[in-house]
Design a protein around this motif. Structure first.
Motif, PDB file in Angstrom:
ATOM      1  N   VAL A 221     -10.195  17.310  18.979  1.00 16.81           N
ATOM      2  CA  VAL A 221      -9.955  18.552  18.237  1.00 16.81           C
ATOM      3  C   VAL A 221      -9.711  19.705  19.207  1.00 16.81           C
ATOM      4  CG1 VAL A 221     -10.952  20.241  16.656  1.00 16.81           C
ATOM      5  CG2 VAL A 221     -11.280  17.796  16.238  1.00 16.81           C
ATOM      6  N   TRP A 222     -10.571  19.853  20.204  1.00 20.08           N
ATOM      7  CA  TRP A 222     -10.447  20.980  21.123  1.00 20.08           C
ATOM      8  C   TRP A 222      -9.218  20.869  22.021  1.00 20.08           C
ATOM      9  CZ3 TRP A 222     -12.600  25.179  19.863  1.00 20.08           C
ATOM     10  CH2 TRP A 222     -13.831  25.198  19.216  1.00 20.08           C
ATOM     11  N   ILE A 223      -8.855  19.663  22.400  1.00 20.14           N
ATOM     12  CA  ILE A 223      -7.641  19.486  23.219  1.00 20.14           C
ATOM     13  C   ILE A 223      -6.402  19.900  22.425  1.00 20.14           C
ATOM     14  CG2 ILE A 223      -6.123  17.770  24.274  1.00 20.14           C
ATOM     15  CD1 ILE A 223      -8.656  16.258  25.128  1.00 20.14           C
ATOM     16  N   ALA A 224      -6.311  19.434  21.180  1.00 18.15           N
ATOM     17  CA  ALA A 224      -5.146  19.781  20.345  1.00 18.15           C
ATOM     18  C   ALA A 224      -5.084  21.276  20.073  1.00 18.15           C
ATOM     19  CB  ALA A 224      -5.193  19.005  19.030  1.00 18.15           C
ATOM     20  N   LEU A 225      -6.228  21.866  19.736  1.00 14.20           N
ATOM     21  CA  LEU A 225      -6.250  23.309  19.483  1.00 14.20           C
ATOM     22  C   LEU A 225      -5.930  24.082  20.758  1.00 14.20           C
ATOM     23  CD1 LEU A 225      -9.373  23.657  17.143  1.00 14.20           C
ATOM     24  CD2 LEU A 225      -6.958  23.797  16.506  1.00 14.20           C
ATOM     25  N   GLY A 226      -6.390  23.574  21.900  1.00 10.01           N
ATOM     26  CA  GLY A 226      -6.077  24.231  23.174  1.00 10.01           C
ATOM     27  C   GLY A 226      -4.594  24.215  23.475  1.00 10.01           C
ATOM     28  N   LEU A 227      -3.936  23.084  23.179  1.00  5.59           N
ATOM     29  CA  LEU A 227      -2.491  23.001  23.393  1.00  5.59           C
ATOM     30  C   LEU A 227      -1.747  23.980  22.485  1.00  5.59           C
ATOM     31  CD1 LEU A 227      -2.006  19.133  23.761  1.00  5.59           C
ATOM     32  CD2 LEU A 227      -1.710  20.879  25.545  1.00  5.59           C
ATOM     33  N   LEU A 228      -2.185  24.077  21.235  1.00  7.30           N
ATOM     34  CA  LEU A 228      -1.564  25.032  20.313  1.00  7.30           C
ATOM     35  C   LEU A 228      -1.754  26.463  20.809  1.00  7.30           C
ATOM     36  CD1 LEU A 228      -2.579  23.486  16.862  1.00  7.30           C
ATOM     37  CD2 LEU A 228      -0.266  23.626  17.807  1.00  7.30           C
ATOM     38  N   ALA A 229      -2.960  26.779  21.289  1.00  4.73           N
ATOM     39  CA  ALA A 229      -3.233  28.124  21.810  1.00  4.73           C
ATOM     40  C   ALA A 229      -2.382  28.412  23.034  1.00  4.73           C
ATOM     41  CB  ALA A 229      -4.716  28.260  22.148  1.00  4.73           C
ATOM     42  N   ALA A 230      -2.197  27.396  23.897  1.00  2.00           N
ATOM     43  CA  ALA A 230      -1.361  27.581  25.089  1.00  2.00           C
ATOM     44  C   ALA A 230       0.082  27.878  24.693  1.00  2.00           C
ATOM     45  CB  ALA A 230      -1.439  26.334  25.964  1.00  2.00           C
ATOM     46  N   CYS A 231       0.570  27.176  23.682  1.00  2.00           N
ATOM     47  CA  CYS A 231       1.944  27.431  23.212  1.00  2.00           C
ATOM     48  C   CYS A 231       2.090  28.872  22.713  1.00  2.00           C
ATOM     49  CB  CYS A 231       2.302  26.453  22.097  1.00  2.00           C
ATOM     50  SG  CYS A 231       2.481  24.746  22.629  1.00  2.00           S
ATOM     51  N   ILE A 232       1.089  29.353  22.000  1.00  2.00           N
ATOM     52  CA  ILE A 232       1.144  30.723  21.486  1.00  2.00           C
ATOM     53  C   ILE A 232       1.138  31.720  22.641  1.00  2.00           C
ATOM     54  CG2 ILE A 232      -0.103  32.457  20.148  1.00  2.00           C
ATOM     55  CD1 ILE A 232      -1.109  30.152  18.377  1.00  2.00           C
ATOM     56  N   LEU A 233       0.311  31.486  23.645  1.00  2.00           N
ATOM     57  CA  LEU A 233       0.258  32.390  24.803  1.00  2.00           C
ATOM     58  C   LEU A 233       1.584  32.409  25.539  1.00  2.00           C
ATOM     59  CD1 LEU A 233      -3.311  31.613  26.194  1.00  2.00           C
ATOM     60  CD2 LEU A 233      -2.553  33.686  25.004  1.00  2.00           C
ATOM     61  N   ILE A 234       2.214  31.247  25.693  1.00  2.00           N
ATOM     62  CA  ILE A 234       3.532  31.191  26.346  1.00  2.00           C
ATOM     63  C   ILE A 234       4.554  31.957  25.519  1.00  2.00           C
ATOM     64  CG2 ILE A 234       5.414  29.653  27.002  1.00  2.00           C
ATOM     65  CD1 ILE A 234       3.248  27.535  27.650  1.00  2.00           C
ATOM     66  N   ALA A 235       4.481  31.793  24.188  1.00  2.00           N
ATOM     67  CA  ALA A 235       5.428  32.498  23.311  1.00  2.00           C
ATOM     68  C   ALA A 235       5.244  34.005  23.377  1.00  2.00           C
ATOM     69  CB  ALA A 235       5.264  32.020  21.867  1.00  2.00           C
ATOM     70  N   LEU A 236       4.033  34.459  23.699  1.00  2.00           N
ATOM     71  CA  LEU A 236       3.769  35.895  23.788  1.00  2.00           C
ATOM     72  C   LEU A 236       4.322  36.518  25.065  1.00  2.00           C
ATOM     73  CD1 LEU A 236       0.084  36.012  22.495  1.00  2.00           C
ATOM     74  CD2 LEU A 236       2.052  37.113  21.412  1.00  2.00           C
ATOM     75  N   THR A 237       4.659  35.687  26.049  1.00  2.00           N
ATOM     76  CA  THR A 237       5.113  36.200  27.342  1.00  2.00           C
ATOM     77  C   THR A 237       6.296  37.159  27.223  1.00  2.00           C
ATOM     78  OG1 THR A 237       4.318  34.201  28.433  1.00  2.00           O
ATOM     79  CG2 THR A 237       5.881  35.565  29.657  1.00  2.00           C
ATOM     80  N   PRO A 238       7.351  36.821  26.432  1.00  2.00           N
ATOM     81  CA  PRO A 238       8.476  37.766  26.329  1.00  2.00           C
ATOM     82  C   PRO A 238       8.104  39.116  25.740  1.00  2.00           C
ATOM     83  CG  PRO A 238       9.103  35.586  25.509  1.00  2.00           C
ATOM     84  CD  PRO A 238       7.617  35.585  25.691  1.00  2.00           C
ATOM     85  N   MET A 239       6.935  39.215  25.091  1.00  2.00           N
ATOM     86  CA  MET A 239       6.536  40.472  24.461  1.00  2.00           C
ATOM     87  C   MET A 239       5.798  41.399  25.419  1.00  2.00           C
ATOM     88  SD  MET A 239       5.300  39.023  20.744  1.00  2.00           S
ATOM     89  CE  MET A 239       5.213  40.665  20.044  1.00  2.00           C
ATOM     90  N   LEU A 240       5.567  40.925  26.659  1.00  2.00           N
ATOM     91  CA  LEU A 240       4.942  41.787  27.641  1.00  2.00           C
ATOM     92  C   LEU A 240       5.854  42.966  27.943  1.00  2.00           C
ATOM     93  CD1 LEU A 240       3.562  39.067  30.093  1.00  2.00           C
ATOM     94  CD2 LEU A 240       2.275  40.399  28.416  1.00  2.00           C
ATOM     95  N   PRO A 241       5.306  44.120  28.330  1.00  2.00           N
ATOM     96  CA  PRO A 241       6.139  45.291  28.589  1.00  2.00           C
ATOM     97  C   PRO A 241       7.261  44.986  29.590  1.00  2.00           C
ATOM     98  CG  PRO A 241       3.823  45.887  28.608  1.00  2.00           C
ATOM     99  CD  PRO A 241       3.870  44.392  28.519  1.00  2.00           C
ATOM    100  N   ALA A 242       8.482  45.360  29.230  1.00  2.00           N
ATOM    101  CA  ALA A 242       9.639  45.102  30.093  1.00  2.00           C
ATOM    102  C   ALA A 242       9.809  46.241  31.092  1.00  2.00           C
ATOM    103  CB  ALA A 242      10.905  44.959  29.243  1.00  2.00           C
ATOM    104  N   SER A 243      10.356  45.887  32.257  1.00  2.00           N
ATOM    105  CA  SER A 243      10.579  46.899  33.290  1.00  2.00           C
ATOM    106  C   SER A 243      11.726  47.824  32.913  1.00  2.00           C
ATOM    107  CB  SER A 243      10.865  46.225  34.635  1.00  2.00           C
ATOM    108  OG  SER A 243      11.985  45.352  34.528  1.00  2.00           O
ATOM    109  N   LYS A 244      12.638  47.327  32.052  1.00  2.00           N
ATOM    110  CA  LYS A 244      13.774  48.127  31.614  1.00  2.00           C
ATOM    111  C   LYS A 244      13.577  48.571  30.167  1.00  2.00           C
ATOM    112  CE  LYS A 244      17.119  45.492  34.415  1.00  2.00           C
ATOM    113  NZ  LYS A 244      18.341  44.658  34.344  1.00  2.00           N
ATOM    114  N   PRO A 245      14.110  49.737  29.783  1.00  2.81           N
ATOM    115  CA  PRO A 245      14.050  50.135  28.374  1.00  2.81           C
ATOM    116  C   PRO A 245      14.859  49.160  27.519  1.00  2.81           C
ATOM    117  CG  PRO A 245      15.484  51.604  29.622  1.00  2.81           C
ATOM    118  CD  PRO A 245      14.786  50.750  30.621  1.00  2.81           C
TER     119      PRO A 245
END
Length: 509
Positions: A221-245
């Protein structure tokens, strides 16, 4: 193969947006469904109402549900003085959450009602409180059944999320809708495969969670949920503040709009901006998004603004219309930068041989023959004021009228399934297919000069204006027709981005 590989390059960013939207809707659906499931199991009358509502939602087409949230949120925003986005993530989240409710609710209620009464009696007999009984007895027994409902909801949500493109939320649907419009099947396949792969992967991981709960194997259970959480964190990467407007460019759902959006995007990227696109928008949705600064830049047409937004029925001269639109948009906080130099007006077109055989050269001639003809239009035209103006000026009553996406509308005409279409004067297929454009002697259809408009957020931004001003008056209709045909033709088709690059060279930029 190269087209498919090029299409795959668009997948990562859109996949991330798609994943975040689907998971947010699923998470919200779970949060709402769990207490409702418990309440419904305890109170049969409540269960009938709640499950009835969730079932009713499933009967509403997902595209319609997404569209319905637009006026609801727009009205709500006006009541509270603004600030509630009517486009993009919020309406998509709300609509998909409603779709996620039924399988979770139904499985939760079924699981609770299916528990052996002897088990409940035993729990009562040892003095458990209702909360303890739910946490220690009912929840563990219901969990496997509930997970099956969550898996179903996850697959439904990921599939329906492709339709969020229509309300301005980036998703894998961007690729599918754009590919259908431009007949870029590599783009359609890449979008479909990515959406299907995402659904299968999520279902598999949730299946591991379900199996782990049923077999009491917490590690799985924890391994599967961890993989799902990792995917969400990776998907959030493009939403980090951009250096350009970042500047958001809106576009409607046809080839010319895709090309012009890329043309604008190239100019802004050269000026140091990061660009994102919201494509496949309807005319009304795009204008509302521009006014609310949900998108920053859009190409529209004077006739569309004049009839759809300003609700005008007269047809003044070209310059007078532009001046009136400029003043009106200024009151909305918009900045109409100027005309691009070409017109893309609605017109009525027929195959030349068919028009000659029937003796039809104008809308007056068409009115006499319309009862025996089939009309094909884009999905908007039959509901637009221009069609009502044409009907008021000419007594046209077709034997049948059908709506198609613009590309398939031309196909219908070529195949004989339609006799007349609502074509566009900047479309290269008119000349390529040797179509006859019917004259409009009464001037029922207004002019449609392409205009570039900035949202209130960027209305007076000198850098953006300076980057885009070289486009004003630069694109003639012949160049636009050729660029459109490069995307729309069957053989030697190119992407809208490549057509935009070609157009830049053609107009000397």
């Amino acid at each position: 193969m190269s087209d498919f590989l090029e299409a795959l390059s668009r997948v990562p960013d859109l996949l991330a947006q798609h994943l975040l939207l689907a998971f947010a809707a699923l998470a919200l659906g779970i949060v709402l469904s769990l207490p409702l499931a418990v309440w419904s199991a305890r109170r049969p009358a409540v269960g009938r109402v709640v499950l009835g509502f969730a079932s009713l939602v499933q009967t509403i087409p997902s595209l319609a549900l997404l569209a319905l949230f637009y006026p609801i949120l727009l009205s709500l925003s006006s009541l509270v003085g603004g600030g509630i986005p009517a486009l993009g993530f919020l309406p998509s989240l709300l609509a998909l959450t409603l779709y996620a409710l039924l399988p979770i609710l139904r499985n939760g209620v079924t699981g609770l009602l299916g528990i052996d009464p002897a088990v409940i009696e035993a729990a009562d007999g040892v003095g458990m409180t209702p909360a303890q009984k739910l946490r220690l007895v009912e929840a563990p027994l219901v969990a496997p059944v509930l997970m099956a409902g969550i898996r179903t909801a996850a697959v439904w949500t990921i599939g329906a999320a492709t339709l969020s493109t229509t309300v301005g939320q980036p998703s894998l649907g961007d690729m599918i809708f754009a590919g259908l419009q431009t007949q870029n099947w590599a783009l359609v396949l890449a979008g479909c495969f990515a959406a299907a792969g995402l659904a299968l992967a999520v279902d598999a991981l949730l299946g591991v969670v379900e199996h782990g709960i049923a077999r009491r194997k917490r590690g799985r259970v924890w391994i599967a949920l961890g993989l799902l959480a990792a995917c969400i964190l990776i998907a959030l990467t493009p939403m980090l503040p951009a250096s350009k407007p970042t500047v958001t460019i809106g576009a409607k759902g046809f080839s010319e709009q895709y090309i012009l959006a890329r043309l604008i995007g190239h100019r802004l990227e050269s000026a140091g901006y990061r660009v994102r696109y919201k494509e496949g928008l309807g005319s009304g949705v795009m204008f509302a998004a521009l006014t609310a600064s949900d998108i920053d830049i859009a190409i529209d047409y004077t006739g569309t603004i004049w009839t759809n937004q300003m609700k005008r029925t007269d047809t003044p001269p070209r310059d007078a219309m532009l001046a009136a639109i400029t003043a009106w948009e200024g009151k909305q906080g918009l900045n109409l930068v100027g005309r691009l130099g070409f017109e893309n007006a609605y017109c009525f077109a027929m195959r030349s041989d068919r028009a000659a055989a029937l003796g039809v050269a104008s809308l007056d001639d068409l009115a006499a023959k319309a009862a025996d003809l089939t009309f094909a239009s884009d999905p908007e035209f039959l509901e637009r004021p221009e069609w009502k103006a044409v009907q008021a000026a000419y007594p046209i009553r077709f034997g049948a009228a059908n709506a198609y996406s613009p590309t398939f509308m031309y196909r219908a005409l070529a195949s004989g399934r339609a006799d007349v279409i609502s074509a566009y004067t900047s479309d290269g297929r008119i000349a390529a297919d040797r179509l006859t454009v019917l004259a409009d002697p009464k001037g029922a259809i207004p002019n449609y000069d392409a205009i570039l408009t900035l949202s209130p957020r960027l209305a007076h931004d000198p850098r953006v204006t300076a980057a885009l001003h070289p486009l004003i008056g630069r694109i003639d209709v012949a160049a636009m027709r050729e660029a459109n045909y490069m995307v729309d033709r069957d053989a030697g088709k190119v992407s809208p981005d490549a057509a935009a690059r070609w157009l830049e060279k053609r107009i000397g930029l």
